[in-house]
Design a protein around this motif. Structure first.
Motif, PDB file in Angstrom:
ATOM      1  N   ALA A  10      22.062  47.167  72.472  1.00  0.00           N
ATOM      2  CA  ALA A  10      22.462  46.371  73.636  1.00  0.00           C
ATOM      3  C   ALA A  10      23.927  46.588  73.975  1.00  0.00           C
ATOM      4  CB  ALA A  10      22.183  44.893  73.379  1.00  0.00           C
ATOM      5  N   ALA A  11      24.780  46.727  72.955  1.00  0.00           N
ATOM      6  CA  ALA A  11      26.201  46.961  73.217  1.00  0.00           C
ATOM      7  C   ALA A  11      26.409  48.289  73.926  1.00  0.00           C
ATOM      8  CB  ALA A  11      26.982  46.937  71.907  1.00  0.00           C
ATOM      9  N   LEU A  12      25.669  49.308  73.534  1.00  0.00           N
ATOM     10  CA  LEU A  12      25.775  50.600  74.216  1.00  0.00           C
ATOM     11  C   LEU A  12      25.343  50.463  75.672  1.00  0.00           C
ATOM     12  CD1 LEU A  12      26.194  53.655  74.292  1.00  0.00           C
ATOM     13  CD2 LEU A  12      23.871  53.932  73.400  1.00  0.00           C
ATOM     14  N   ALA A  13      24.259  49.738  75.901  1.00  0.00           N
ATOM     15  CA  ALA A  13      23.769  49.566  77.266  1.00  0.00           C
ATOM     16  C   ALA A  13      24.782  48.852  78.144  1.00  0.00           C
ATOM     17  CB  ALA A  13      22.448  48.797  77.247  1.00  0.00           C
ATOM     18  N   ARG A  14      25.592  47.971  77.539  1.00  0.00           N
ATOM     19  CA  ARG A  14      26.575  47.184  78.305  1.00  0.00           C
ATOM     20  C   ARG A  14      27.975  47.784  78.280  1.00  0.00           C
ATOM     21  NH1 ARG A  14      24.049  42.024  75.276  1.00  0.00           N
ATOM     22  NH2 ARG A  14      22.658  41.245  76.922  1.00  0.00           N
ATOM     23  N   PRO A  42      21.138  55.742  80.058  1.00  0.00           N
ATOM     24  CA  PRO A  42      20.009  55.389  80.933  1.00  0.00           C
ATOM     25  C   PRO A  42      20.008  53.882  81.192  1.00  0.00           C
ATOM     26  CG  PRO A  42      19.293  56.864  79.180  1.00  0.00           C
ATOM     27  CD  PRO A  42      20.692  56.441  78.835  1.00  0.00           C
ATOM     28  N   LYS A  43      19.575  53.488  82.375  1.00  0.00           N
ATOM     29  CA  LYS A  43      19.516  52.067  82.705  1.00  0.00           C
ATOM     30  C   LYS A  43      18.597  51.339  81.735  1.00  0.00           C
ATOM     31  CE  LYS A  43      20.566  52.263  87.648  1.00  0.00           C
ATOM     32  NZ  LYS A  43      20.042  52.035  89.022  1.00  0.00           N
ATOM     33  N   SER A  44      19.002  50.127  81.357  1.00  0.00           N
ATOM     34  CA  SER A  44      18.251  49.364  80.362  1.00  0.00           C
ATOM     35  C   SER A  44      17.966  47.951  80.839  1.00  0.00           C
ATOM     36  CB  SER A  44      19.042  49.288  79.044  1.00  0.00           C
ATOM     37  OG  SER A  44      19.210  50.554  78.473  1.00  0.00           O
ATOM     38  N   HIS A  45      16.783  47.473  80.490  1.00  0.00           N
ATOM     39  CA  HIS A  45      16.440  46.056  80.644  1.00  0.00           C
ATOM     40  C   HIS A  45      16.476  45.446  79.257  1.00  0.00           C
ATOM     41  CE1 HIS A  45      14.594  42.311  81.667  1.00  0.00           C
ATOM     42  NE2 HIS A  45      13.421  42.607  81.121  1.00  0.00           N
ATOM     43  N   ILE A  46      17.380  44.511  79.040  1.00  0.00           N
ATOM     44  CA  ILE A  46      17.597  43.914  77.725  1.00  0.00           C
ATOM     45  C   ILE A  46      16.801  42.619  77.630  1.00  0.00           C
ATOM     46  CG2 ILE A  46      19.317  42.990  76.127  1.00  0.00           C
ATOM     47  CD1 ILE A  46      21.390  44.780  77.541  1.00  0.00           C
ATOM     48  N   VAL A  47      15.963  42.527  76.605  1.00  0.00           N
ATOM     49  CA  VAL A  47      15.135  41.327  76.403  1.00  0.00           C
ATOM     50  C   VAL A  47      15.625  40.630  75.142  1.00  0.00           C
ATOM     51  CG1 VAL A  47      12.802  40.420  76.151  1.00  0.00           C
ATOM     52  CG2 VAL A  47      13.187  42.550  77.441  1.00  0.00           C
ATOM     53  N   GLU A  48      16.212  39.454  75.302  1.00  0.00           N
ATOM     54  CA  GLU A  48      16.736  38.709  74.160  1.00  0.00           C
ATOM     55  C   GLU A  48      15.839  37.520  73.844  1.00  0.00           C
ATOM     56  OE1 GLU A  48      20.742  37.655  75.104  1.00  0.00           O
ATOM     57  OE2 GLU A  48      21.540  39.608  74.482  1.00  0.00           O
ATOM     58  N   THR A  90      16.834  41.421  69.537  1.00  0.00           N
ATOM     59  CA  THR A  90      16.834  41.912  70.914  1.00  0.00           C
ATOM     60  C   THR A  90      16.105  43.251  70.997  1.00  0.00           C
ATOM     61  OG1 THR A  90      18.875  40.782  71.543  1.00  0.00           O
ATOM     62  CG2 THR A  90      18.336  42.785  72.761  1.00  0.00           C
ATOM     63  N   VAL A  91      15.377  43.473  72.073  1.00  0.00           N
ATOM     64  CA  VAL A  91      14.752  44.773  72.322  1.00  0.00           C
ATOM     65  C   VAL A  91      15.167  45.258  73.709  1.00  0.00           C
ATOM     66  CG1 VAL A  91      12.796  44.252  70.813  1.00  0.00           C
ATOM     67  CG2 VAL A  91      12.614  43.806  73.283  1.00  0.00           C
ATOM     68  N   LEU A  92      15.028  46.565  73.924  1.00  0.00           N
ATOM     69  CA  LEU A  92      15.435  47.154  75.195  1.00  0.00           C
ATOM     70  C   LEU A  92      14.321  48.026  75.754  1.00  0.00           C
ATOM     71  CD1 LEU A  92      18.154  47.006  73.256  1.00  0.00           C
ATOM     72  CD2 LEU A  92      19.198  48.134  75.216  1.00  0.00           C
ATOM     73  N   LEU A  93      14.188  47.984  77.082  1.00  0.00           N
ATOM     74  CA  LEU A  93      13.312  48.891  77.813  1.00  0.00           C
ATOM     75  C   LEU A  93      14.227  49.745  78.685  1.00  0.00           C
ATOM     76  CD1 LEU A  93      10.648  46.257  78.928  1.00  0.00           C
ATOM     77  CD2 LEU A  93      10.619  47.667  76.891  1.00  0.00           C
ATOM     78  N   THR A  94      14.291  51.038  78.417  1.00  0.00           N
ATOM     79  CA  THR A  94      15.246  51.895  79.110  1.00  0.00           C
ATOM     80  C   THR A  94      14.533  52.986  79.887  1.00  0.00           C
ATOM     81  OG1 THR A  94      15.560  53.562  77.369  1.00  0.00           O
ATOM     82  CG2 THR A  94      16.787  51.510  77.158  1.00  0.00           C
ATOM     83  N   ASP A  95      15.248  53.506  80.883  1.00  0.00           N
ATOM     84  CA  ASP A  95      14.721  54.641  81.629  1.00  0.00           C
ATOM     85  C   ASP A  95      14.567  55.839  80.698  1.00  0.00           C
ATOM     86  OD1 ASP A  95      14.811  53.087  83.864  1.00  0.00           O
ATOM     87  OD2 ASP A  95      16.463  54.160  84.842  1.00  0.00           O
ATOM     88  N   LEU A  96      13.525  56.615  80.947  1.00  0.00           N
ATOM     89  CA  LEU A  96      13.303  57.837  80.184  1.00  0.00           C
ATOM     90  C   LEU A  96      13.943  59.011  80.916  1.00  0.00           C
ATOM     91  CD1 LEU A  96      11.854  59.406  77.877  1.00  0.00           C
ATOM     92  CD2 LEU A  96       9.914  59.638  79.438  1.00  0.00           C
ATOM     93  N   VAL A  97      14.825  59.728  80.243  1.00  0.00           N
ATOM     94  CA  VAL A  97      15.409  60.936  80.814  1.00  0.00           C
ATOM     95  C   VAL A  97      14.408  62.056  80.565  1.00  0.00           C
ATOM     96  CG1 VAL A  97      17.364  62.534  80.785  1.00  0.00           C
ATOM     97  CG2 VAL A  97      17.737  60.104  80.320  1.00  0.00           C
ATOM     98  N   SER A  98      13.667  62.405  81.572  1.00  0.00           N
ATOM     99  CA  SER A  98      12.591  63.382  81.398  1.00  0.00           C
ATOM    100  C   SER A  98      13.096  64.803  81.602  1.00  0.00           C
ATOM    101  CB  SER A  98      11.457  63.090  82.382  1.00  0.00           C
ATOM    102  OG  SER A  98      11.935  63.141  83.712  1.00  0.00           O
ATOM    103  N   SER A  99      12.499  65.732  80.881  1.00  0.00           N
ATOM    104  CA  SER A  99      12.783  67.166  80.980  1.00  0.00           C
ATOM    105  C   SER A  99      14.266  67.488  80.951  1.00  0.00           C
ATOM    106  CB  SER A  99      12.165  67.729  82.276  1.00  0.00           C
ATOM    107  OG  SER A  99      10.778  67.488  82.317  1.00  0.00           O
ATOM    108  N   GLY A 137      19.713  57.573  87.639  1.00  0.00           N
ATOM    109  CA  GLY A 137      20.388  56.294  87.508  1.00  0.00           C
ATOM    110  C   GLY A 137      20.932  56.086  86.114  1.00  0.00           C
ATOM    111  N   GLU A 138      22.121  55.516  86.009  1.00  0.00           N
ATOM    112  CA  GLU A 138      22.696  55.215  84.704  1.00  0.00           C
ATOM    113  C   GLU A 138      23.680  54.074  84.822  1.00  0.00           C
ATOM    114  OE1 GLU A 138      26.062  56.169  84.272  1.00  0.00           O
ATOM    115  OE2 GLU A 138      26.175  57.130  86.204  1.00  0.00           O
TER     116      GLU A 138
END
Length: 541
Positions: free
Chosen positions: A190-194, A200-206, A332-341, A425-426
């Protein structure tokens, strides 16, 4: 009368290894104000699943979601599970600390005993000393063995401060190079995401609140809490407020996952060795993740369930939240964008100075298992490319260095970086551009020593022998160190194969080890790696 034609083969002559630099030298350069501090390194690993030994208890405040914690059924996370504890102790208390000790240089290095008998203690010492014996005498670490984190002989060895790889609960109260909770923050997802760094963009679920104490709940919880050797849990049969809290917070996380369209990445807050990350690339994988989180996997025929069968990851993770660690948000868990290919996948290793500068060490390529766990098994480096990669990533490393230094950290850092040619997006207004038309994203940040750290420090050793590529990885071996070296006599005597860490289990007749091999080019390196891997077993962390 003996035969004169059956002489035993001569002893393998191992070349002396001289590192380009060491952790001790890097730290003195990075923190001149501590140049005269007697600093001891602790690179042992830790788990929150079981006690590694009677003197190395599992973490309860600083919770790591390591591979064993994630993959082991909750009923098997018990101090009575001797096989699991021994397997983990060999990796965390011998293999990992030896690997870091190999590059520590002339400095005290603290290792914890695995066994308790005088014979076990002496075996631990012999294994570590044998690994370090190939180093130039000026770069050999001073090995200090003790029972565990509560018994580090600071005064006896004149140690001023401790530098550590991962946090042990038992390090609280010692003089340290950096604060435990700050270090926890810097390594959290979460600290990296913030952080404002390009990620990659993250949705943080606390999670909210924490579970009530077991003795204030129901009879099932009180009964489960009486067995101190078992992993703390909220039993499926709980009928009180603990079960209600668990159901509420589980639903919060599962609802976020259900609502997230694929593809995405699911991450737990704090992990190492490639654990705690799920790449969700299809609806089928999303269903598999939901089943693993909830424990609703398909059961085999004739399976008879009971209260101990619930192997939900969230049922293991969420009960570890307590009033003493809730401010750290370990669940806490995170749902982040996947950087594909991605066009490039790099493991950057550098050293952060007290002035917030980055001392580049390497950009290596990481090797992961092919299964769903994606566990780390090794790294590969191409020495001729390093100068160009240093220039390519200098700006990105500088940004990371300033961020971690602003929190008071000085020391080694590893960053897993994905590069792609298209804009995505990032989380950074400044962007993650490292070159024309290129976007780079930090997908993981390890503010500690990393498994590939030896590779840049062995550049002179390998390049001086005409070996332009090298790789380090973990192996399982039938037999011991002597037999393995004899079998690979040629590569060892040529200096193209080195042992970074080794532990032989005399009772099992097997060993686990970290080795590094070199090749003149990628083809020669790949050939030697293939031969070694076909002759050994894979070891993951």
């Amino acid at each position: 009368m003996g035969s004169t034609g059956s002489r035993a083969p001569a002893e393998v002559q191992l070349p002396t290894v001289k590192l380009d630099t060491t952790l001790a030298e890097l730290y003195r350069r990075a923190s001149p104000e501590d140049a005269h501090t007697r600093l001891a390194w602790i690179s042992c690993g830790v788990t929150c699943g079981v006690d590694l030994s009677p003197h190395v208890p599992r973490n309860t405040k600083f919770v790591y979601e390591d591979q064993a914690f994630i993959s082991t059924p909750s009923r098997d996370l018990s101090n009575g599970n001797a096989a699991l504890r021994w397997s983990l102790a060999k990796k965390h208390l011998s293999l990992i600390p030896q690997r870091d000790a190999f590059v520590s240089g002339a400095a005290p290095v603290v290792l914890f005993h695995m066994g308790q008998s005088p014979e076990d203690v002496e075996h631990d010492r012999r294994e570590a000393e044998a690994t370090m014996s190939v180093l130039d005498p000026s770069q050999r670490p001073e090995l200090i063995f003790c029972p565990g984190p509560s018994a580090i002989p600071m005064a006896e060895y004149g140690i001023d401060k401790l530098e550590y790889k991962v946090i042990f609960d038992g390090l609280q109260g010692y003089p340290l190079t950096h604060d435990l909770e700050t270090h926890w923050l810097l390594n959290s997802k979460a600290a990296l995401a913030r952080s404002g760094l390009p990620t990659p963009k993250s949705h943080i679920v606390e999670t909210e609140g924490w579970p009530p104490a077991a003795d204030s709940c129901c009879s099932a919880c009180r009964e489960a809490a009486q067995d101190a050797s078992r992993f703390p849990t909220i039993p499926p049969s709980c009928t009180g407020p603990r079960g209600q809290w668990l159901a509420q917070e589980t639903d919060r996380i599962l609802s976020a996952v259900r609502a997230r369209p694929v593809p995405f990445v699911f991450k737990t807050q704090q992990a190492f060795g490639g654990a705690g990350t799920w790449l969700v690339t299809s609806d089928e994988k999303k269903s598999q993740l939901l089943a693993e989180l909830s424990g609703e996997q398909q059961q085999p025929p004739n399976h008879h369930s009971n209260n101990d069968d619930d192997n939900s990851l969230l049922r293991k993770l969420l009960p570890l939240l307590t009033p003493s660690n809730a401010h750290l948000h370990p669940t806490t868990v995170l749902l982040t964008d996947l950087v594909s290919s991605p066009a490039g996948d790099y493991g950057l290793t550098f050293f952060v100075t007290s002035a917030g500068e980055a001392l580049f060490l390497a950009a290596a390529e990481q090797m992961l298992t092919a299964d769903v766990s994606s566990a780390w098994i090794g790294s590969t480096i191409h020495y001729a490319r390093q100068d160009a990669l240093r220039a390519r990533f200098q700006r990105l490393m500088g940004r990371v260095a300033r961020w971690v230094a602003s929190h008071g950290y000085v020391g080694p850092v590893g960053a897993d970086v994905l590069c792609c040619s298209s804009s995505r997006g990032e989380n950074s207004e400044e962007g993650g551009r490292e070159g024309p038309g290129e976007e780079c994203y930090i997908v993981d940040l390890n503010v500690r020593t990393c498994g590939s750290l030896s590779l840049p420090l062995l550049r002179g050793h390998f390049v001086g022998r005409g070996l332009e590529c090298a790789s380090s990885f973990s192996i399982g071996v039938r037999g011991g160190r002597r037999e393995f070296i004899e079998k690979w006599r040629g590569p060892f005597e040529e200096g193209r194969m080195l042992i970074l860490s080794w532990y032989e289990d005399p009772e099992e007749g097997k060993s686990i080890a970290d080795v590094v091999v070199g090749g003149e080019n990628e083809e020669r390196l790949a050939k030697l790696m293939k031969e070694v891997r076909e002759d050994t077993e894979e070891v993951t962390f």
